[in-house]
Structures are given as C-alpha cells and as structure tokens.
Design a protein around this motif. Structure first.
Motif, PDB file in Angstrom:
ATOM      1  N   GLY A 175       0.385  -0.813  -0.367  1.00 28.51           N
ATOM      2  CA  GLY A 175      -0.022  -0.366  -0.207  1.00 28.51           C
ATOM      3  C   GLY A 175       0.895   1.230   0.488  1.00 28.51           C
ATOM      4  O   GLY A 175       2.063   1.245   0.284  1.00 28.51           O
ATOM      5  N   ARG A 176       0.132   1.967  -0.098  1.00 27.85           N
ATOM      6  CA  ARG A 176       0.966   3.657   0.252  1.00 27.85           C
ATOM      7  C   ARG A 176       1.614   4.069   1.680  1.00 27.85           C
ATOM      8  O   ARG A 176       0.973   3.670   2.721  1.00 27.85           O
ATOM      9  CB  ARG A 176      -0.164   4.622  -0.138  1.00 27.85           C
ATOM     10  N   PHE A 177       1.982   4.869   1.358  1.00 35.68           N
ATOM     11  CA  PHE A 177       3.083   4.896   3.541  1.00 35.68           C
ATOM     12  C   PHE A 177       1.918   5.971   3.550  1.00 35.68           C
ATOM     13  O   PHE A 177       1.667   7.160   3.446  1.00 35.68           O
ATOM     14  CB  PHE A 177       5.056   5.804   3.065  1.00 35.68           C
ATOM     15  N   ARG A 178       2.095   5.616   4.895  1.00 35.43           N
ATOM     16  CA  ARG A 178       1.547   6.058   6.036  1.00 35.43           C
ATOM     17  C   ARG A 178       2.451   6.332   7.334  1.00 35.43           C
ATOM     18  O   ARG A 178       1.990   4.290   8.302  1.00 35.43           O
ATOM     19  CB  ARG A 178      -0.183   5.629   6.278  1.00 35.43           C
ATOM     20  N   LEU A 179       2.395   6.766   8.254  1.00 36.27           N
ATOM     21  CA  LEU A 179       2.848   6.430   9.669  1.00 36.27           C
ATOM     22  C   LEU A 179       2.188   7.380  10.572  1.00 36.27           C
ATOM     23  O   LEU A 179       1.937   8.957  10.528  1.00 36.27           O
ATOM     24  CB  LEU A 179       4.322   6.987   9.958  1.00 36.27           C
ATOM     25  N   ALA A 180       1.685   7.477  11.799  1.00 40.19           N
ATOM     26  CA  ALA A 180       0.523   7.512  12.495  1.00 40.19           C
ATOM     27  C   ALA A 180       2.700   8.153  13.759  1.00 40.19           C
ATOM     28  O   ALA A 180       2.619   7.631  14.677  1.00 40.19           O
ATOM     29  CB  ALA A 180      -0.062   6.627  13.338  1.00 40.19           C
ATOM     30  N   ILE A 181       1.999   9.640  13.727  1.00 40.06           N
ATOM     31  CA  ILE A 181       3.532  10.098  15.073  1.00 40.06           C
ATOM     32  C   ILE A 181       2.965  10.077  15.983  1.00 40.06           C
ATOM     33  O   ILE A 181       1.741   9.929  15.976  1.00 40.06           O
ATOM     34  CB  ILE A 181       3.187  11.715  14.368  1.00 40.06           C
ATOM     35  N   ASP A 182       2.777   9.429  16.965  1.00 42.63           N
ATOM     36  CA  ASP A 182       3.194   9.328  18.446  1.00 42.63           C
ATOM     37  C   ASP A 182       3.571  10.567  19.340  1.00 42.63           C
ATOM     38  O   ASP A 182       3.918  10.781  20.573  1.00 42.63           O
ATOM     39  CB  ASP A 182       3.290   8.344  19.015  1.00 42.63           C
ATOM     40  N   VAL A 193      12.724  15.185  14.544  1.00 43.70           N
ATOM     41  CA  VAL A 193      12.397  13.789  14.103  1.00 43.70           C
ATOM     42  C   VAL A 193      11.569  13.460  14.480  1.00 43.70           C
ATOM     43  O   VAL A 193      10.779  13.791  15.658  1.00 43.70           O
ATOM     44  CB  VAL A 193      13.539  12.883  14.979  1.00 43.70           C
ATOM     45  N   VAL A 194      10.483  12.401  13.796  1.00 43.74           N
ATOM     46  CA  VAL A 194       9.107  11.924  14.765  1.00 43.74           C
ATOM     47  C   VAL A 194       8.807  10.161  14.609  1.00 43.74           C
ATOM     48  O   VAL A 194      10.140   9.799  13.827  1.00 43.74           O
ATOM     49  CB  VAL A 194       8.455  12.703  13.482  1.00 43.74           C
ATOM     50  N   THR A 195       8.787   9.569  15.765  1.00 43.22           N
ATOM     51  CA  THR A 195       8.761   8.028  15.639  1.00 43.22           C
ATOM     52  C   THR A 195       7.206   7.846  15.657  1.00 43.22           C
ATOM     53  O   THR A 195       5.799   8.983  16.361  1.00 43.22           O
ATOM     54  CB  THR A 195       8.923   7.814  16.803  1.00 43.22           C
ATOM     55  N   GLY A 196       6.963   6.774  15.570  1.00 46.59           N
ATOM     56  CA  GLY A 196       5.813   6.128  14.997  1.00 46.59           C
ATOM     57  C   GLY A 196       5.869   4.895  14.477  1.00 46.59           C
ATOM     58  O   GLY A 196       6.992   4.747  13.992  1.00 46.59           O
ATOM     59  N   THR A 197       4.436   4.195  14.320  1.00 51.40           N
ATOM     60  CA  THR A 197       4.531   2.918  14.174  1.00 51.40           C
ATOM     61  C   THR A 197       3.718   2.784  12.424  1.00 51.40           C
ATOM     62  O   THR A 197       2.914   3.770  12.203  1.00 51.40           O
ATOM     63  CB  THR A 197       3.203   1.790  14.277  1.00 51.40           C
ATOM     64  N   VAL A 198       5.058   2.252  11.167  1.00 44.65           N
ATOM     65  CA  VAL A 198       3.929   2.328   9.388  1.00 44.65           C
ATOM     66  C   VAL A 198       2.728   1.717   9.713  1.00 44.65           C
ATOM     67  O   VAL A 198       2.594   0.898   9.944  1.00 44.65           O
ATOM     68  CB  VAL A 198       5.296   2.870   9.229  1.00 44.65           C
ATOM     69  N   LEU A 199       2.364   2.210   9.653  1.00 47.25           N
ATOM     70  CA  LEU A 199       0.351   1.507   9.322  1.00 47.25           C
ATOM     71  C   LEU A 199       0.544   0.956   7.522  1.00 47.25           C
ATOM     72  O   LEU A 199      -0.817   0.520   7.652  1.00 47.25           O
ATOM     73  CB  LEU A 199      -0.284   2.738   9.019  1.00 47.25           C
TER      74      LEU A 199
END
Length: 690
Positions: A175-182, A193-199
């Motif tokens: 799929g196309r890239f999505r990362l939810a920033i936490d 820098v941002v961190t999160g899980t790649v959805l």
C-alpha cells in the motif's frame, strides 16, 4: 513484530519490559519521581534470528487511557500484565475491551509479581484472568507466572516472544505509505525527528511526503527502523523519521498527525463507520451523542449520528456517522475507539467505512446499500459490491486514495472481468460491463425516441440526456462517454446538443428560402449589431410573426441565439463573442473587465453590448460583480461550434474533499450543457446537482 503492554496501574508493565530488554521505558523526570508511566515508552530487543522486537509500554492509570490508545494502535501482539498479588482490576478489563475493539487477536498473559503470591493465590488470580478472557480473542492465551525480582519465568517469556516473532507474518507493504506520529523531538546535529508505527506501505530516504491534516510538505533525511539505521521503513515497523523542509520544527507536529504519501492527503471530518457498543456500557447511544474518538494515534471530539431508527443498545452493532470537530487523516478499514467526554470509560468502537460521508440523504435504502458494499473486506470485493449498487459507478482515484492503495493494488482490484473504465481529464471512473451495455443502448434509445417526438429539433441537451440515463454518471464521465460514442460514429455532438449520427433537421423549402434572405443580414460587418425581428420583416417584406417563428426554429437548430427579445445573433457570431470575452478576461486578470471595454471591442453601442453581456450572465458564462465581470471557463463550451466542445475535468469528483465546488460562487462546478432555450436561464442548481 510490535508488542504492546496492557494492564492496570502498578502491575509491573514497565518493570517487565525492563527485565526483557534491559531498557527503562520511563524516560520522563516525573515518571521516575512518581514511579508510574505517564507517557508512551519504547524498547527494542534483538532476537536470535536477527530480527528486532519492538515494545510499546503504555500507562495503566485510568487518567492516561487516551495515551494507552495512542500506543495500542498498530501493535501486533499484546503482553497483558496482571499482578498475582492484586488480580484483575478495572483498567485490566478496559484495556482488554480496547484490544478487542482494535482487533488485536494474539498475545500472552504475564502473571507478574509471582514472588509475592502463594500457590493458592496464583491459582485464584489465574482463574480470574481466565474468566475475564472468556469470549474474547485472547480466551485461549497462555498465562505465564513471572517475577522481575527473582527472575522467575523471564527467560521463558523472552524465548516465547522470540518464537512468536519468528512465526509472525509481516504486514503487506504494497500500500501507500502512512505513519502515525506519536512523538516528535529535536536531535542536535540531526534536526526534527518524528516517531510512530508504519500503518501501511513503505518509505525510503529521500522520499517527499505530506504531514496530514496540516498539509506540511517534508522530505525524509534519514530513517531508523526498529531502532536501527535503515534505508527503508516498512509497514508494521516502528520508525523514526528525520524530516527536513520549510517550517519543519518539533512544534509543527502533533501526536495523531500522519506522515503519508502526498496522494493520500485528503483529511476527513465526516465519516461513516460501524459501531459496536460494549455490553458493559450503562446506557444506549443516542442521536448526536458527544464522544472522544481515537484512531491510530489521534484523539478528537466527535458526535455520533445514528443512521438507524433507534438508539444503539449495549452489545449491539450498527452503522453510524461520526461528525468530527476537526479533520483527521485516516483510511477506510482503520479501527477506532470511542470514549465518553469525561474520559472515564470506553463506550465502543469499530471500523471506518466511508471517509466522504454525505450530510444529507444518509439514511436512504440506497445509502445503506452503499455502506454495506463499502464495508466489504478486500478492495476487489468492495469495488465489485459498489458497482452492483446505485449509482453503480465508482471514482477510482478516490476509491484507491481512501484505502491507501498503490497503483498495483488498484489494478489488481480492477482485474475482475467485466469492469469498464472511463477516463476524462485525469479522473478515472469504473462501471460494470452490464451497466455499460445498458447505458450505451439506453442512450441510443432515448435519442431515437426524442428524434421521433421532436423531428424539428437538432438534438437533446447534454445535461438533460445525462439525467435520463441509467446508470447516471457524473457529468465529466458522461461527457467522456459521449465523446467516445462520437468517435465511433454512434452519436454526434453539436455544441450543447446531442443527436444520433444520422439525424438531420431540415427547414421546409419555403422556410429555407426565407432563411437564405435573413442569414446574410445577421452576418458580415453588422454581425455584432444585427437587425431585430421588426427590422428584418420590413427589409424582406414578411410579417413579424413569420420571421419570429422562423428565427426561433433556427435557434432550436443551433444556428442562431436569441440574445435579447427579438434580437437574434448567428451562432458563429456568439462563438466569436465568447473568444472576445476570453481575451478581455485574460488581459484583465483577477480585476475583471467592464462593459465599456467589451463595447469598445465589438463596436456595437452600449445598449447592445449590455444586452449581450446580460445574455452571457444568464447562462453563467460571465459573472457580474458590481461594474466588473469575470469569466467562468467551465461554461465557455455552451455556444462553441460542433467539434470544439470539451467538458473540463474537475479534480477529485464527488469522492474528493479537495477541490470541491464552492456552491456559493459556483467556482469549480462541472459544465452544464444545453437542453434549454437559449433565451431562458440555465437549469436550476437542484437539477444540476442530481
């Protein structure tokens, strides 16, 4: 594999993660001083096969369930922690309910503080845990006694998690890239820098992305995936992205923002979804109930709009519409959780079904059929289901965008036999093969019947024909279909009219003779100030009524236009006037042009110039603002000669929230061609919007 902790406060989640990884996830000064987790904590543990386990440690206090939800989104495996000396507690049950709503189905129970519990106490608590798990996805999960003090069970639990990771099937990265920033922070020498899980999807160094819903463009300078430097981050991994770009600062990002492929940037504020209300909820969910919505890492206020006939009772599931306080970045199929506005309890949750939910006609049988089709699982099945229900046409780019599908995934969904594609102006539509046959044969039948009943008319107006067609396509797609049929010789397009290719309108010999006398008097050097009906009648020695009848018939044939009462202009002259308006508008830019400037161009006198402009005003070609006028470029094709008509494509169409028409000004609206007398105003907005 991403492992998330869950459980009541002070049951030893952070201590267990530290025992497994050697990392203390309590990084804040207040967390260390108070001895409780307040924010999300992260740790990583290499496995013997070279993989890396990611741990997300969440707070257990009821005040921080919102933080727990931000961390629970995107986990693959749960480490449910229950203290052997305390047993199942309120947050244990709430965290379990949240995990069920988020679709987490794999996990293990760690019976912590085992050194503080006698054998009988362990048995009692184990029975409590087993009872709490009954009926849920973790009903058969193993319960492992552990102690971070004596080390009991720690090594065995670590080995078990490594085995689970080895057997884990990684998420699809197509799929196309999505990362939810936490989390966002600044590193000296690196920047923001941002961190999160790649959805979904994957990202590589150098990619240009968008932060949604703000729309901030960014570039990826470097990546850490699962706590290791990497050139690529993939779905299911925890990633840290070092971002660059104008206005990129730590403050530019908030928890819940999503870094994504630019094609996915289309925030949604009104979403249809399924809602399962927890059986433990004390009261039904009523109309317009205020809630807090959690999806991915975002939290936002919302109202629940019931789509059914009554309130949703505890333990029931139904379709609802979620009206958000502000737009969020999301995708169809994303899980969400609802909590009450006081943040004291979890109400329920479900899946997002349609990100472009309508504000009106949302409870019709047709709408429920669309929702049932949208809720169908795989993209190819959902597409097939949507093509089987009204309006039986799907805007493909919006369909793929809202599901974060790559081009390859969208092509795979279209691989089913019998799907017809229509492309116009960069926008693509699809409909079933049977509907295509019904549409094209229906068009021919409608045109044949119209010609039979109206033999003296050159054809039917394009918009009128669209509204009579089944399935009823969006205006740009319908125009594209007609252009295709014109290329194959099935129909002919003549300005605002559509006719069968073989249909011709002829004047009677007597009318033809009179028209040959009249036509030259409407053209030539006097074409911008032609004589009126009374003057023409005197010039050729005919009655006013006869001249008026003939000119109106010629107008219906598309050879002339009645600009003002009894004042007819040749269609070629009107097209020439359109070109003059275009040149004036281009020269004036945003400031607009005056009636005097137009009068000077056509040299027709002020009175006639005003009548011409008012004619174009009625048809929406010109938009008057005080003494100035502007051009609506989407209406210029109304009076062009045959072969020059090209319906402009409006980016996004009905499925897109970006570039939609401004319904007050009319900007961005698709063109509406003919089917009406040239002296009457264009069709009502209600007709055009259908």
């Amino acid at each position: 594999m991403i492992i998330g902790t869950a459980g009541h406060i002070d049951h030893g989640k952070t201590a267990l993660v530290r025992a497994l990884t050697g990392v203390n996830t309590d990084r804040l000064k207040e967390e260390k001083a108070r001895g409780i987790s307040i924010d999300l904590g992260f740790a990583y543990q290499p496995t013997p096969d070279g993989d890396v386990l990611g741990f997300v440690d969440v707070p257990g206090h009821e005040r921080f369930v919102r933080t727990m939800l931000a961390g629970a989104a995107g986990i693959d495996y749960v480490l449910l922690v229950v203290a052997a000396d305390d047993g199942v507690m309120p947050q244990t049950r709430e965290h379990l309910a949240i995990l069920e709503l988020l679709g987490v189905t794999r996990g293990v129970v760690a019976l912590t503080k085992a050194d503080l519990a006698a054998p009988r106490q362990r048995e009692t608590v184990t029975a409590e845990v087993r009872a709490a798990l009954v009926g849920g996805a973790l009903a058969t999960a193993d319960i492992v006694p552990v102690s971070t003090v004596t080390g009991e069970g720690i090594a065995a639990l670590g080995d078990r998690l490594a085995r689970e990771a080895a057997a884990f099937t990684a998420r699809d990265t197509a799929g196309r890239f999505r990362l939810a920033i936490d989390r966002s922070f600044t590193l000296r020498g690196a920047g923001t820098v941002v961190t999160g899980t790649v959805l979904s999807g994957s990202v590589t160094v150098g990619d240009h992305l968008i932060v949604s819903p703000s729309g901030l463009p960014v570039r990826v300078r470097s990546i850490h995936a699962q706590n290791r430097p990497a050139e690529r981050g993939r779905a299911g991994e925890r990633c840290a992205l070092n971002l660059a770009g104008e206005r990129v600062t730590r403050e530019a990002f908030a928890r819940g923002d999503v870094v994504l492929d630019p094609l996915l940037h289309a925030p949604a504020a009104r979403i249809d979804a399924t809602l399962a209300v927890l059986a433990s909820e004390p009261r039904p969910i009523g109309q317009w109930s205020p809630v807090r919505l959690h999806t991915a890492a975002v939290e936002v206020g919302a109202r629940v709009v019931l789509l059914g006939d009554g309130a949703i009772l505890p333990g029931e599931e139904a379709f609802v519409q979620l009206v958000l306080e502000r737009p969020v970045a999301a995708a169809v199929g994303d899980r969400y959780v609802l909590r009450d506005t006081s943040a004291r309890r979890t109400i329920g949750g479900g899946r997002l079904v349609d990100l472009r939910a309508p504000a009106r006609r949302r409870r019709t049988p047709q709408r429920f059929a669309q929702l049932a089709a949208q809720a169908t699982g795989a993209p190819d099945a959902a597409l097939a289901a949507l093509l089987a229900v009204a309006p039986r046409v799907v805007e493909l780019d919006g369909f793929g965008r809202d599901r974060a599908l790559s081009d390859a995934q969208l092509e795979a969904a279209l691989a089913r036999p019998g799907i017809i594609r229509i492309a116009t102006g960069g926008v693509r539509f699809a409909l079933a093969g049977a509907d295509w046959e019904a549409l094209t044969s229906g068009l021919r039948g409608t045109l044949a019947a119209f010609h039979r009943d109206n033999p003296d008319l050159p054809g039917i107006g394009l918009e009128r024909l669209r509204l009579q067609s089944e399935p009823r396509l969006p205006a740009p797609a319908f125009a594209a279909v007609l252009r295709g049929l014109a290329r194959t010789g099935d129909v002919a397009l003549d300005g605002a009219w559509v006719r069968l290719a073989g249909h011709e309108v002829h004047l009677t010999p007597a009318d033809e003779a009179v028209w040959r006398e009249i036509r030259p008097r409407l053209g030539g050097t006097a074409r911008f100030r032609p004589p009126r009906v009374r003057d023409i009648a005197g010039l050729i020695g005919a009655s006013e009524a006869e001249v008026r009848r003939l000119l109106k018939r010629v107008g219906r044939m598309g050879e002339a236009d009645e600009v003002a009462h009894d004042h007819f202009f040749l269609r070629a002259t009107v097209a020439e006037l359109i070109d003059i308006l275009g040149r004036l508008a281009a020269a004036a830019g945003r400031s607009g042009f005056t009636a005097a400037q137009f009068r000077d161009q056509v040299d027709s006198g002020r009175k006639v110039a005003i009548q011409i402009l008012e004619f174009f005003d009625r048809h929406g070609v010109t938009l008057r603002r005080g003494d100035l006028r502007h051009i609506d470029v989407h209406r210029l094709d109304l009076f062009r000669p045959a072969g020059e008509t090209e319906a402009p494509a409006i980016a996004g169409g009905e499925a897109s929230p970006v570039g939609r028409p401004d319904f007050k000004s009319g900007r961005g609206r698709a063109p509406v061609s003919g089917g009406f007398d040239s002296h009457s105003p264009p069709p009502a907005l209600s007709d055009r919007a259908r």
